[in-house]
Scaffold this active site. Structure first.
Site, PDB file in Angstrom:
ATOM      1  CE  LYS A  13      19.758  45.097  11.778  1.00  0.00           C
ATOM      2  NZ  LYS A  13      20.391  45.365  12.970  1.00  0.00           N
ATOM      3  NE  ARG A 160      30.664  52.360   6.532  1.00  0.00           N
ATOM      4  CZ  ARG A 160      30.013  51.650   7.361  1.00  0.00           C
ATOM      5  NH1 ARG A 160      28.933  52.182   8.034  1.00  0.00           N
ATOM      6  NH2 ARG A 160      29.878  50.235   7.360  1.00  0.00           N
TER       7      ARG A 160
END
Ligand SMILES: [Zn+2]
Length: 218
Positions: A13, A160
């Site tokens: 997105k 991450r």
């Protein structure tokens, strides 16, 4: 073109938001940025927000909506805007709707970037980021030329901490719980447009632009 973007983590997105903003010449508006700006500049809204933040509380919806509404009134948003990451709840959506109706600037569409959970997990848990230039790679879908090394500047890629599979699953679950009512809310208003986000990024962009062009012509 006044848009709200919805989509689970891994749907791409953020990338699509940047491209659409560019294509339509409208700003992409992030509530996180607006909030930080108000707090830094000690505006009236910023000072009010800080009283909640200092107590470790969430900034109330109404206050966030006031900031967003003010931002949408700025000249660069005259042609439209893209809201990404807001609203997150039906209450926020209702407040936003009220504010936009009052300004006679209702939403054009709510784009829902749809992707199934397994695909989202594969995308997210294979993700590596360059600590220097922030480019992202994916071991399965977009690997660097040399394993573990940024193509652009040769830095060692990092993963991450919240991209391990269990955490990713939890993030998607939280998203589904939070957003299902929001999807319903916008579907009922005839605003929801679903985009298949399983395709490669460029294809998703093309399809989205085609859909929006159609909407503009209608
Ligand atoms: Zn890099």
């Amino acid at each position: 073109m006044r848009l709200v973007l919805l989509g689970p983590p891994g749907a791409g997105k953020g990338t699509q938001a940047v491209r659409l903003a560019d294509r339509f010449g409208i700003p992409q508006i992030s509530t996180g940025d607006i909030l930080r700006e108000h707090v830094q500049e000690n505006t009236m809204l910023g000072i009010r927000a800080r009283t909640f933040m200092d107590r470790g509380e969430y900034v109330p919806d109404q206050l966030v909506v006031e900031m967003v509404t003010e931002r949408l009134g700025e000249p660069d948003a005259e042609k439209g805007f893209i809201l990404d990451g807001f609203p997150r709840t039906v209450r926020q959506a209702e407040s936003l709707e009220g504010a936009l109706t009052a300004a006679a600037r209702p939403l054009s569409a709510v784009l829902m970037f749809a992707i199934d959970d397994e695909m989202a997990i594969r995308r997210l848990s294979g993700r590596w980021t360059c600590p220097v230039c922030k480019r992202t790679y994916n071991m399965e879908f977009k690997p660097p030329v040399q394993e573990g090394i940024c193509d652009f500047d040769g830095s060692e890629l990092e993963r991450r901490a919240d991209d391990d599979e269990l955490t990713v699953r939890r993030r998607i679950e939280v998203y589904r719980e939070q957003t299902a009512p929001l999807e319903r809310f916008y579907r009922e208003r005839g605003l929801l447009r679903e985009v298949d986000a399983q395709a490669p990024e460029d294809e998703v962009t093309e399809r989205t632009i085609a859909l929006l062009d159609e909407l503009e012509d209608a």
